[in-house]
Design a protein around this motif. Sequence first.
Motif, PDB file in Angstrom:
ATOM      1  N   GLN A  19      -8.281  -4.715   9.261  1.00 48.94           N
ATOM      2  CA  GLN A  19      -8.319  -6.208   9.776  1.00 48.94           C
ATOM      3  C   GLN A  19      -6.891  -6.653   9.848  1.00 48.94           C
ATOM      4  OE1 GLN A  19     -11.603  -8.617   8.350  1.00 48.94           O
ATOM      5  NE2 GLN A  19     -10.431 -10.241   8.963  1.00 48.94           N
ATOM      6  N   PHE A  20      -6.352  -7.089   8.711  1.00 46.31           N
ATOM      7  CA  PHE A  20      -5.099  -7.742   8.661  1.00 46.31           C
ATOM      8  C   PHE A  20      -3.834  -7.099   9.305  1.00 46.31           C
ATOM      9  CE2 PHE A  20      -7.228  -9.526   4.855  1.00 46.31           C
ATOM     10  CZ  PHE A  20      -7.760 -10.687   5.375  1.00 46.31           C
ATOM     11  N   ARG A  21      -4.087  -5.786   9.684  1.00 54.25           N
ATOM     12  CA  ARG A  21      -2.736  -4.760  10.026  1.00 54.25           C
ATOM     13  C   ARG A  21      -3.169  -4.389  11.378  1.00 54.25           C
ATOM     14  NH1 ARG A  21      -0.677  -0.591   7.941  1.00 54.25           N
ATOM     15  NH2 ARG A  21      -2.492   0.241   6.761  1.00 54.25           N
ATOM     16  N   ARG A  22      -4.211  -5.225  11.923  1.00 52.59           N
ATOM     17  CA  ARG A  22      -4.713  -4.672  13.414  1.00 52.59           C
ATOM     18  C   ARG A  22      -5.021  -3.353  13.725  1.00 52.59           C
ATOM     19  NH1 ARG A  22      -3.093  -9.059  16.732  1.00 52.59           N
ATOM     20  NH2 ARG A  22      -2.451 -10.939  15.443  1.00 52.59           N
ATOM     21  N   ARG A  23      -5.860  -3.015  12.973  1.00 52.89           N
ATOM     22  CA  ARG A  23      -6.517  -1.648  13.432  1.00 52.89           C
ATOM     23  C   ARG A  23      -7.158  -1.703  14.421  1.00 52.89           C
ATOM     24  NH1 ARG A  23      -9.115   2.877   9.358  1.00 52.89           N
ATOM     25  NH2 ARG A  23     -10.303   4.008  11.010  1.00 52.89           N
ATOM     26  N   THR A  24      -7.212  -0.621  15.340  1.00 50.82           N
ATOM     27  CA  THR A  24      -8.009  -0.563  16.697  1.00 50.82           C
ATOM     28  C   THR A  24      -9.118   0.606  16.880  1.00 50.82           C
ATOM     29  OG1 THR A  24      -6.140   0.430  17.504  1.00 50.82           O
ATOM     30  CG2 THR A  24      -6.298  -2.143  17.969  1.00 50.82           C
ATOM     31  N   GLU A  25      -8.734   1.517  15.839  1.00 52.26           N
ATOM     32  CA  GLU A  25      -9.490   2.907  15.705  1.00 52.26           C
ATOM     33  C   GLU A  25     -10.802   2.576  14.985  1.00 52.26           C
ATOM     34  OE1 GLU A  25      -8.987   5.659  17.558  1.00 52.26           O
ATOM     35  OE2 GLU A  25      -6.951   5.333  18.382  1.00 52.26           O
ATOM     36  N   ASP A  26     -11.949   2.881  15.614  1.00 52.64           N
ATOM     37  CA  ASP A  26     -13.293   2.876  14.740  1.00 52.64           C
ATOM     38  C   ASP A  26     -13.060   3.684  13.285  1.00 52.64           C
ATOM     39  OD1 ASP A  26     -14.083   1.311  16.655  1.00 52.64           O
ATOM     40  OD2 ASP A  26     -15.608   2.566  17.319  1.00 52.64           O
ATOM     41  N   LEU A  27     -14.108   3.225  12.516  1.00 50.95           N
ATOM     42  CA  LEU A  27     -14.018   3.996  11.205  1.00 50.95           C
ATOM     43  C   LEU A  27     -15.454   4.679  10.989  1.00 50.95           C
ATOM     44  CD1 LEU A  27     -12.914   4.517   8.366  1.00 50.95           C
ATOM     45  CD2 LEU A  27     -13.514   2.293   7.616  1.00 50.95           C
ATOM     46  N   THR A  28     -15.655   5.751  10.606  1.00 53.03           N
ATOM     47  CA  THR A  28     -16.854   6.387  10.285  1.00 53.03           C
ATOM     48  C   THR A  28     -16.941   6.512   8.909  1.00 53.03           C
ATOM     49  OG1 THR A  28     -17.086   7.226  12.683  1.00 53.03           O
ATOM     50  CG2 THR A  28     -18.608   8.247  10.825  1.00 53.03           C
ATOM     51  N   ILE A  29     -18.088   5.952   8.082  1.00 52.12           N
ATOM     52  CA  ILE A  29     -18.352   6.199   6.745  1.00 52.12           C
ATOM     53  C   ILE A  29     -19.903   7.229   6.771  1.00 52.12           C
ATOM     54  CG2 ILE A  29     -19.145   5.117   4.516  1.00 52.12           C
ATOM     55  CD1 ILE A  29     -17.175   2.782   5.497  1.00 52.12           C
ATOM     56  N   VAL A  30     -19.463   8.185   5.999  1.00 50.25           N
ATOM     57  CA  VAL A  30     -20.979   8.878   5.768  1.00 50.25           C
ATOM     58  C   VAL A  30     -21.059   8.992   4.230  1.00 50.25           C
ATOM     59  CG1 VAL A  30     -22.181  11.145   6.167  1.00 50.25           C
ATOM     60  CG2 VAL A  30     -20.091  10.483   7.573  1.00 50.25           C
ATOM     61  N   GLY A  31     -22.433   8.400   3.765  1.00 50.66           N
ATOM     62  CA  GLY A  31     -22.374   8.047   2.338  1.00 50.66           C
ATOM     63  C   GLY A  31     -24.144   8.295   2.071  1.00 50.66           C
ATOM     64  N   PRO A  32     -24.406   7.926   0.785  1.00 54.17           N
ATOM     65  CA  PRO A  32     -25.614   8.063   0.319  1.00 54.17           C
ATOM     66  C   PRO A  32     -26.842   6.903   1.166  1.00 54.17           C
ATOM     67  CG  PRO A  32     -24.418   8.147  -1.301  1.00 54.17           C
ATOM     68  CD  PRO A  32     -23.585   7.654  -0.453  1.00 54.17           C
ATOM     69  N   PRO A  33     -28.101   7.291   1.282  1.00 49.85           N
ATOM     70  CA  PRO A  33     -28.715   6.207   1.705  1.00 49.85           C
ATOM     71  C   PRO A  33     -28.596   4.835   0.998  1.00 49.85           C
ATOM     72  CG  PRO A  33     -30.041   8.217   1.254  1.00 49.85           C
ATOM     73  CD  PRO A  33     -28.771   8.324   0.866  1.00 49.85           C
ATOM     74  N   GLY A  34     -28.435   3.732   1.756  1.00 47.84           N
ATOM     75  CA  GLY A  34     -28.246   2.498   1.199  1.00 47.84           C
ATOM     76  C   GLY A  34     -26.842   1.931   1.020  1.00 47.84           C
ATOM     77  N   THR A  35     -25.830   2.889   1.730  1.00 43.51           N
ATOM     78  CA  THR A  35     -24.407   2.550   1.746  1.00 43.51           C
ATOM     79  C   THR A  35     -24.128   1.269   2.528  1.00 43.51           C
ATOM     80  OG1 THR A  35     -23.826   5.049   1.812  1.00 43.51           O
ATOM     81  CG2 THR A  35     -22.412   3.448   2.537  1.00 43.51           C
ATOM     82  N   GLN A  36     -24.947   1.257   3.624  1.00 43.79           N
ATOM     83  CA  GLN A  36     -24.634  -0.136   4.499  1.00 43.79           C
ATOM     84  C   GLN A  36     -24.845  -1.425   3.558  1.00 43.79           C
ATOM     85  OE1 GLN A  36     -23.989  -0.773   8.237  1.00 43.79           O
ATOM     86  NE2 GLN A  36     -23.342  -2.423   6.924  1.00 43.79           N
ATOM     87  N   ALA A  37     -26.059  -1.440   2.854  1.00 43.56           N
ATOM     88  CA  ALA A  37     -26.390  -2.624   2.211  1.00 43.56           C
ATOM     89  C   ALA A  37     -25.435  -2.631   0.928  1.00 43.56           C
ATOM     90  CB  ALA A  37     -27.765  -2.414   1.739  1.00 43.56           C
ATOM     91  N   ARG A  38     -25.240  -1.674   0.338  1.00 48.66           N
ATOM     92  CA  ARG A  38     -24.145  -1.690  -0.910  1.00 48.66           C
ATOM     93  C   ARG A  38     -22.745  -2.333  -0.518  1.00 48.66           C
ATOM     94  NH1 ARG A  38     -26.059   1.184  -5.475  1.00 48.66           N
ATOM     95  NH2 ARG A  38     -24.136   1.070  -6.383  1.00 48.66           N
ATOM     96  N   LEU A  39     -22.321  -1.689   0.556  1.00 47.22           N
ATOM     97  CA  LEU A  39     -21.000  -2.118   1.236  1.00 47.22           C
ATOM     98  C   LEU A  39     -20.986  -3.728   1.590  1.00 47.22           C
ATOM     99  CD1 LEU A  39     -18.187  -1.461   2.106  1.00 47.22           C
ATOM    100  CD2 LEU A  39     -18.990  -0.819   4.200  1.00 47.22           C
ATOM    101  N   THR A  40     -22.030  -4.179   2.235  1.00 48.78           N
ATOM    102  CA  THR A  40     -22.178  -5.447   2.564  1.00 48.78           C
ATOM    103  C   THR A  40     -22.069  -6.379   1.371  1.00 48.78           C
ATOM    104  OG1 THR A  40     -23.251  -4.811   4.705  1.00 48.78           O
ATOM    105  CG2 THR A  40     -23.339  -7.215   3.710  1.00 48.78           C
ATOM    106  N   THR A  41     -22.730  -6.050   0.348  1.00 46.87           N
ATOM    107  CA  THR A  41     -22.847  -6.682  -0.884  1.00 46.87           C
ATOM    108  C   THR A  41     -21.607  -6.752  -1.608  1.00 46.87           C
ATOM    109  OG1 THR A  41     -25.219  -6.075  -1.292  1.00 46.87           O
ATOM    110  CG2 THR A  41     -24.041  -6.951  -2.997  1.00 46.87           C
ATOM    111  N   ALA A  42     -20.968  -5.661  -1.726  1.00 43.87           N
ATOM    112  CA  ALA A  42     -19.617  -5.579  -2.208  1.00 43.87           C
ATOM    113  C   ALA A  42     -18.634  -6.396  -1.370  1.00 43.87           C
ATOM    114  CB  ALA A  42     -19.198  -4.194  -2.336  1.00 43.87           C
ATOM    115  N   VAL A  86     -17.033 -10.841   9.732  1.00 43.37           N
ATOM    116  CA  VAL A  86     -15.857 -10.949  10.503  1.00 43.37           C
ATOM    117  C   VAL A  86     -15.994 -10.051  11.873  1.00 43.37           C
ATOM    118  CG1 VAL A  86     -13.317 -10.867  10.741  1.00 43.37           C
ATOM    119  CG2 VAL A  86     -14.712 -11.958   8.805  1.00 43.37           C
ATOM    120  N   ARG A  87     -15.655 -10.592  13.111  1.00 40.68           N
ATOM    121  CA  ARG A  87     -15.321  -9.725  14.240  1.00 40.68           C
ATOM    122  C   ARG A  87     -14.094  -9.077  14.008  1.00 40.68           C
ATOM    123  NH1 ARG A  87     -18.586 -10.651  19.148  1.00 40.68           N
ATOM    124  NH2 ARG A  87     -16.512  -9.913  20.139  1.00 40.68           N
ATOM    125  N   ARG A  88     -13.950  -7.872  14.210  1.00 38.68           N
ATOM    126  CA  ARG A  88     -12.836  -7.087  14.283  1.00 38.68           C
ATOM    127  C   ARG A  88     -12.407  -6.267  15.568  1.00 38.68           C
ATOM    128  NH1 ARG A  88     -15.623  -5.732   9.299  1.00 38.68           N
ATOM    129  NH2 ARG A  88     -14.835  -7.111   7.820  1.00 38.68           N
TER     130      ARG A  88
END
Length: 239
Positions: free
Chosen positions: A72-95, A106-108
């Motif tokens: 975000q701070f270095r103006r990345r424009t390429e999407d990032l794909t994360i493949v992880g265990p079930p629950g990754t979205q919620a745990r990442l948001t919490t972290a 934040v909008r990026r």
Amino acid sequence: MTVAGSGDAFGSGGRFQTCIAIGTQTLVDCGATSLTALRQQSLDPNEIRTIVITHLHGDHFGGLPFLILDGQFRRRTEDLTIVGPPGTQARLTTAMETLYPGSSQVRRRFAVHIHEHADRRTRQIEGLRITPYEVRHASGAPAYAVRVQTPERTVTYSGDTEWTDALLDAADGADLFLCEGYSLTPIRWHLDLDTLAKHRNALTCRELILTHLSPTALQADLSDWRVAYDGLRLPRQAR
Ligand SMILES: [Zn+2]
Ligand SMILES: [Zn+2]
């Protein structure tokens, strides 16, 4: 590939937490120290397109908030794909919200796409074939060994786990099996060298390299084993 982080959760031996770069655009695991580890290896976090996560412990996924914010701070424009265990979205948001409140909303300029592992189901992303194998490690969500096939090489990483025969399948015929060698004798939820030695002949990988060693294992005579270190590049002349 580059082993940017070969350590356990606690910096034993001065090693960074787990972070394995396959080429310059793919990571397997991204522990909390991984941004520093990547920069030490002159790998640009903004070039990473795909991150495969074995399990939801901080020394394996805790670097994601930093990597996303750095983008975000270095103006990345390429999407990032994360493949992880079930629950990754919620745990990442919490972290993210725990470390930097408001950061998950934040909008990026780039999107973060999250996919969940399903046991032994291969997913094709950006020319990679990624197959997770469920293993035995308590982390509040299923844990996996992962097998990543590129056009050139097949690399398997055990993640953290007690011995399970799933590792035989995950590493079957792999060019490289990066395997946890945490302790010298059995311990719950982790792999020890006594047990690994008993199964070594059944493993059909071409090469086995230990990683994620405890302080005790780091001080032992490991002349029978090959051991990863931060900055190990394989094959030797290439990333
Ligand atoms: Zn770990
Ligand atoms: Zn763990």
